[in-house]
Write a protein that holds these residues in place. Structure first.
Motif, mmCIF file in Angstrom:
data_model
loop_
_atom_site.group_PDB
_atom_site.id
_atom_site.type_symbol
_atom_site.label_atom_id
_atom_site.label_comp_id
_atom_site.label_asym_id
_atom_site.label_seq_id
_atom_site.Cartn_x
_atom_site.Cartn_y
_atom_site.Cartn_z
ATOM 1 N N ILE A 210 127.683 -48.368 -83.852
ATOM 2 C CA ILE A 210 128.219 -47.983 -82.337
ATOM 3 C C ILE A 210 129.475 -47.289 -82.331
ATOM 4 C CG2 ILE A 210 127.877 -48.375 -79.990
ATOM 5 C CD1 ILE A 210 125.697 -50.344 -80.871
ATOM 6 N N LEU A 211 130.441 -48.066 -82.489
ATOM 7 C CA LEU A 211 131.778 -47.923 -82.132
ATOM 8 C C LEU A 211 131.958 -46.434 -83.185
ATOM 9 C CD1 LEU A 211 133.332 -51.280 -82.586
ATOM 10 C CD2 LEU A 211 132.630 -50.249 -80.355
ATOM 11 N N ASP A 212 131.622 -46.545 -84.423
ATOM 12 C CA ASP A 212 132.161 -45.154 -85.017
ATOM 13 C C ASP A 212 131.373 -43.926 -84.387
ATOM 14 O OD1 ASP A 212 133.539 -46.700 -86.825
ATOM 15 O OD2 ASP A 212 131.853 -46.932 -88.418
ATOM 16 N N GLY A 213 130.005 -44.178 -83.934
ATOM 17 C CA GLY A 213 129.286 -43.310 -83.331
ATOM 18 C C GLY A 213 130.140 -42.690 -82.110
ATOM 19 N N ILE A 214 130.380 -43.633 -81.135
ATOM 20 C CA ILE A 214 131.414 -43.187 -80.048
ATOM 21 C C ILE A 214 132.557 -42.477 -80.388
ATOM 22 C CG2 ILE A 214 132.581 -44.249 -78.006
ATOM 23 C CD1 ILE A 214 130.684 -46.405 -77.932
ATOM 24 N N GLU A 215 133.414 -42.878 -81.375
ATOM 25 C CA GLU A 215 134.614 -42.260 -81.833
ATOM 26 C C GLU A 215 134.105 -40.987 -82.261
ATOM 27 O OE1 GLU A 215 138.481 -41.389 -82.320
ATOM 28 O OE2 GLU A 215 137.419 -43.135 -81.171
ATOM 29 N N ARG A 216 133.255 -40.962 -83.101
ATOM 30 C CA ARG A 216 132.980 -39.480 -83.715
ATOM 31 C C ARG A 216 132.493 -38.317 -82.487
ATOM 32 N NH1 ARG A 216 131.610 -37.523 -88.836
ATOM 33 N NH2 ARG A 216 133.312 -39.286 -89.556
ATOM 34 N N TYR A 217 131.624 -38.870 -81.678
ATOM 35 C CA TYR A 217 131.229 -38.254 -80.586
ATOM 36 C C TYR A 217 132.288 -37.782 -79.720
ATOM 37 C CZ TYR A 217 127.088 -36.677 -77.618
ATOM 38 O OH TYR A 217 126.389 -35.975 -76.980
ATOM 39 N N ARG A 218 133.265 -38.592 -79.561
ATOM 40 C CA ARG A 218 134.627 -38.446 -78.664
ATOM 41 C C ARG A 218 135.333 -37.313 -79.505
ATOM 42 N NH1 ARG A 218 139.700 -38.825 -78.727
ATOM 43 N NH2 ARG A 218 139.778 -39.827 -80.699
ATOM 44 N N THR A 219 135.547 -37.297 -80.620
ATOM 45 C CA THR A 219 136.456 -36.225 -81.349
ATOM 46 C C THR A 219 135.754 -35.030 -81.603
ATOM 47 O OG1 THR A 219 135.690 -37.155 -83.301
ATOM 48 C CG2 THR A 219 137.617 -38.155 -82.685
ATOM 49 N N ARG A 220 134.531 -34.929 -81.601
ATOM 50 C CA ARG A 220 133.678 -33.627 -81.737
ATOM 51 C C ARG A 220 133.349 -32.933 -80.440
ATOM 52 N NH1 ARG A 220 129.750 -33.141 -87.019
ATOM 53 N NH2 ARG A 220 131.146 -34.298 -88.547
ATOM 54 N N CYS A 221 133.215 -33.694 -79.629
ATOM 55 C CA CYS A 221 133.282 -33.121 -78.090
ATOM 56 C C CYS A 221 134.317 -32.577 -77.822
ATOM 57 C CB CYS A 221 132.599 -34.158 -76.980
ATOM 58 S SG CYS A 221 130.786 -34.363 -77.129
ATOM 59 N N PHE A 222 135.476 -33.326 -77.681
ATOM 60 C CA PHE A 222 136.569 -32.779 -77.291
ATOM 61 C C PHE A 222 137.332 -31.584 -78.202
ATOM 62 C CE2 PHE A 222 141.294 -32.957 -77.145
ATOM 63 C CZ PHE A 222 141.514 -32.854 -75.795
ATOM 64 N N GLU A 223 136.699 -31.610 -79.394
ATOM 65 C CA GLU A 223 137.154 -30.520 -80.176
ATOM 66 C C GLU A 223 136.516 -29.113 -79.803
ATOM 67 O OE1 GLU A 223 137.147 -29.395 -85.109
ATOM 68 O OE2 GLU A 223 136.829 -31.366 -84.579
ATOM 69 N N PHE A 250 132.904 -20.791 -67.382
ATOM 70 C CA PHE A 250 133.360 -21.919 -67.048
ATOM 71 C C PHE A 250 132.024 -22.753 -66.631
ATOM 72 C CE2 PHE A 250 137.824 -20.759 -65.941
ATOM 73 C CZ PHE A 250 138.139 -21.133 -67.365
ATOM 74 N N SER A 251 131.191 -22.002 -65.796
ATOM 75 C CA SER A 251 129.834 -22.783 -65.551
ATOM 76 C C SER A 251 128.933 -23.247 -66.634
ATOM 77 C CB SER A 251 128.988 -21.933 -64.694
ATOM 78 O OG SER A 251 129.867 -21.477 -63.476
ATOM 79 N N LEU A 252 128.986 -22.203 -67.626
ATOM 80 C CA LEU A 252 128.098 -22.592 -69.072
ATOM 81 C C LEU A 252 128.840 -23.844 -69.663
ATOM 82 C CD1 LEU A 252 126.122 -21.818 -71.030
ATOM 83 C CD2 LEU A 252 127.792 -20.211 -72.034
ATOM 84 N N LEU A 253 130.216 -23.871 -69.642
ATOM 85 C CA LEU A 253 130.963 -25.126 -70.335
ATOM 86 C C LEU A 253 130.697 -26.385 -69.586
ATOM 87 C CD1 LEU A 253 132.720 -26.159 -72.411
ATOM 88 C CD2 LEU A 253 134.820 -25.463 -70.937
ATOM 89 N N SER A 254 130.772 -26.291 -68.147
ATOM 90 C CA SER A 254 130.343 -27.283 -67.488
ATOM 91 C C SER A 254 128.838 -27.922 -67.452
ATOM 92 C CB SER A 254 130.380 -27.154 -65.909
ATOM 93 O OG SER A 254 131.923 -26.693 -65.745
ATOM 94 N N MET A 255 127.855 -27.043 -67.736
ATOM 95 C CA MET A 255 126.404 -27.218 -67.812
ATOM 96 C C MET A 255 126.511 -28.114 -69.319
ATOM 97 S SD MET A 255 124.128 -24.370 -66.236
ATOM 98 C CE MET A 255 124.919 -23.059 -67.301
ATOM 99 N N TRP A 256 127.205 -27.496 -70.295
ATOM 100 C CA TRP A 256 126.973 -27.826 -71.537
ATOM 101 C C TRP A 256 127.698 -29.314 -71.823
ATOM 102 C CZ3 TRP A 256 130.711 -29.760 -75.181
ATOM 103 C CH2 TRP A 256 130.384 -29.903 -76.538
ATOM 104 N N THR A 257 128.625 -29.540 -71.103
ATOM 105 C CA THR A 257 129.516 -30.785 -71.211
ATOM 106 C C THR A 257 128.825 -31.814 -70.340
ATOM 107 O OG1 THR A 257 131.593 -29.733 -71.104
ATOM 108 C CG2 THR A 257 131.691 -31.939 -70.532
ATOM 109 N N ALA A 258 128.091 -31.383 -69.236
ATOM 110 C CA ALA A 258 127.278 -32.334 -68.322
ATOM 111 C C ALA A 258 126.193 -32.973 -69.268
ATOM 112 C CB ALA A 258 126.756 -31.723 -67.301
ATOM 113 N N ARG A 259 125.762 -31.890 -69.970
ATOM 114 C CA ARG A 259 124.627 -32.361 -70.758
ATOM 115 C C ARG A 259 124.630 -33.140 -71.974
ATOM 116 N NH1 ARG A 259 122.189 -30.175 -75.407
ATOM 117 N NH2 ARG A 259 123.470 -28.558 -75.533
ATOM 118 N N ARG A 260 125.856 -32.748 -72.734
ATOM 119 C CA ARG A 260 126.535 -33.693 -73.618
ATOM 120 C C ARG A 260 126.627 -35.230 -73.409
ATOM 121 N NH1 ARG A 260 123.860 -32.341 -77.712
ATOM 122 N NH2 ARG A 260 124.730 -34.229 -78.358
ATOM 123 N N VAL A 261 127.248 -35.251 -71.948
ATOM 124 C CA VAL A 261 127.724 -36.607 -71.443
ATOM 125 C C VAL A 261 126.472 -37.390 -71.323
ATOM 126 C CG1 VAL A 261 128.754 -37.687 -69.560
ATOM 127 C CG2 VAL A 261 129.848 -36.070 -70.557
#
Length: 557
Positions: A210-223, A250-261
């Motif tokens: 779980i911790l590794d998944g959170i860290e990998r998710y964080r780095t990849r989403c931010f990248e 920006f709206s497209l990025l916001s929708m993608w970010t909201a979906r990924r979160v």
């Protein structure tokens, strides 16, 4: 070639009707055309090899050369097809049409290969290179459409649609890379856990997963967000239409970010419920998720407020689980002792300190700065089931300190009140069962233990539990108020003891004075009596001397 053969056959049929001079002229013209074609053989061969050459460039990742060939196809189309006026002239350009159509199919292959490359682990320069190639490919497509339609006013709209489609393809491809990395971690950790075996090792491996998944998710989403902003944000000119396109991006990025979160939060909630069973791991997951949220906050996607509804119910559930286990253990012990008719497990050794202070709360030693849980009542050593229940309660509070979430305080207080009510009901039920006629075994001791446990809980355990809960929740105002209250009670008790001691000392002093006075009076009385006796003896002696003198005088007479 087939058309030429058919023309030759028609000409052979018409040879009988045509004059000889016309026939010779026609043959000369055909010979000239064939000779000209033979002279252009190398150029024609290069033209026919363009589709295979572009296919080789695509397979070798030579994007610049492939795009150059695609642009040359537009030039061919414009020179040989767009300028043709009659249908007969267009029919003569079958070779060019075939070559151009083959190159168009290779363009689709090039687009698929570029998008497939975005599905892998690419750095920012590589990502920029791929997106630049896709934009040039869109430029080739835009040029082709311009060659066909010739309309200038619709090019901006077509370009904006292509750019939007490119952004969608970019995010979809990077989504595949993101989900692939998370799935790879999960499968690897699951395989490691299954190989090691054992419940504890599997639990630790799942927590690490779980911790590794959170860290990998964080780095990849931010990248991904950083790459998107770096590539697409600076590609617009400061015009009105471009500003609208930038708003759409920006709206497209916001929708993608909201979906990924949202996907991350759903997966996190499922994994925490299934695999996290201690507050230490819960705290680690909370720290990792908070760091993820704060990192996304740098690009305007902070979601720390969405973490509380996930972690607070889990924390309350874990704490209540410890409390419920303690209550169930006490109830099972009481029931087993009643069924067996044995009262030995219900009694323990009562220490001298518990005999002296049966209230369990040492008021004389209360610290005003009550930042730590007070010591448990020693009187519970005489009642082991109640002591084990209190140990389970304190274990829950210790787990609470590892992951202290203020939002969970109301639910924990409600659970605490319910625990006290359930415990009272359990003790009352035990007392009623012990008072039932016909109880076998040590019935007298069982009834005594039931009554004593109920009284001890009401008098000692319940106040101690409330005080410990407030201290564990960090309610220092309550703790200080309780300490002040205890200090006042201690001062009152000390005043009562001092008054009692003064009264006893006054009584003792008065008694001593009375005894001293009595002794003095007795001594004085004895002295007066002795003096009176002496005086009387002197009087008697004088009388005797007088009598002797009288007798002597009489005898002399």
């Amino acid at each position: 070639d087939e058309e030429e053969d058919s023309e030759e056959e028609e000409e052979q049929e018409d040879e009988l009707t045509q004059p000889a001079s016309a026939l010779l002229a026609d043959l000369a013209e055909k010979h000239r055309l064939r000779r000209r074609t033979l002279m252009q053989h190398s150029s024609l061969l290069e033209l026919l090899e363009l589709p295979s050459l572009m296919d080789a460039c695509v397979r070798s990742s030579l994007y610049e050369d492939a795009l150059s060939i695609a642009g040359f196809a537009n030039t061919l189309e414009r020179r040989h097809l767009m300028e043709s006026v009659s249908e007969k002239e267009e029919e003569k350009q079958t070779v060019v049409v075939g070559v151009v159509s083959e190159i168009r199919r290779r363009e689709a292959d090039l687009r698929r290969m570029l998008i497939h490359r975005l599905r892998g682990d690419v750095t920012m320069p590589q990502c920029l290179e791929v997106v630049t190639a896709l934009r040039r490919l869109n430029g080739v497509e835009l040029e082709r459409r311009n060659n066909k339609s010739g309309e200038q006013h619709d090019l901006e709209g077509v370009h904006a649609a292509m750019e939007m489609r490119l952004q969608v393809d970019f995010l979809e491809a990077r989504d595949t890379w993101l989900e692939g990395g998370i799935a790879k971690i999960g499968s690897a950790q699951a395989a490691a856990a299954s190989d090691k075996g054992g419940a504890s090792s599997r639990t630790s491996a799942q927590a690490e997963q779980i911790l590794d998944g959170i860290e990998r998710y964080r780095t990849r989403c931010f990248e991904i967000v950083t790459q998107f902003l770096a590539i697409f944000r600076g590609s617009f000119a400061p015009s009105t239409s471009s500003s609208n396109n930038q708003d759409h991006s920006f709206s497209l990025l916001s929708m993608w970010t909201a979906r990924r979160v949202q996907t991350f939060l759903t997966s996190l909630n499922t994994n925490l419920i299934s695999h996290v069973h201690d507050t230490a791991t819960l705290r680690d997951a909370l720290d990792a998720s908070s760091f993820f949220a704060s990192s996304m906050g740098r690009v305007g996607a902070d979601f720390q407020s969405l973490l509380a509804p996930i972690f607070e119910p889990l924390l309350t559930k874990m704490i209540v689980g410890y409390w419920s286990d303690g209550l169930n253990g006490m109830s099972e012990t009481l029931k087993a002792c009643r069924d067996a008719g044995i009262a030995g497990p219900l009694f323990g050794t009562e220490t001298s300190s518990s005999k002296d202070g049966s209230d369990g709360i040492n008021i004389d030693d209360v610290d005003v700065q009550s930042s730590r849980t007070p010591h448990p009542p020693r009187s519970l050593l005489a009642l082991p089931p109640l002591a084990r229940f209190l140990n389970a309660y304190l274990t829950g509070l210790n787990e609470l300190r590892r992951c202290l979430l203020p939002g969970a305080f109301p639910s924990i207080r409600l659970a605490h009140d319910k625990l006290i009510a359930d415990t009272k009901m359990a003790l009352q039920a035990n007392e009623r069962a012990a008072l039932t006629p016909g109880l076998r075994g040590e019935a007298t001791k069982l009834r005594e233990a039931a009554a004593k446990m109920k009284a001890e809980f009401d008098k000692c355990v319940e106040p101690y539990m409330k005080n410990s809960l407030e201290v564990a929740l960090g309610s220092f105002d309550y703790a200080i108020a309780e300490a002040d209250k205890a200090r006042i009670e201690a001062e009152k008790k000390a005043a009562v003891l001092a008054a009692e001691k003064a009264r006893v000392e006054a009584e003792e002093r008065a008694a001593a004075e009375a005894e001293e006075l009595a002794a003095k009076q007795k001594a004085e009385a004895e002295t007066a009596a002795a003096e009176a006796a002496i005086e009387e003896m002197k009087m008697e002696e004088q009388d005797n001397s007088k009598k002797e003198l009288e007798i002597t005088d009489l005898q002399s007479d």
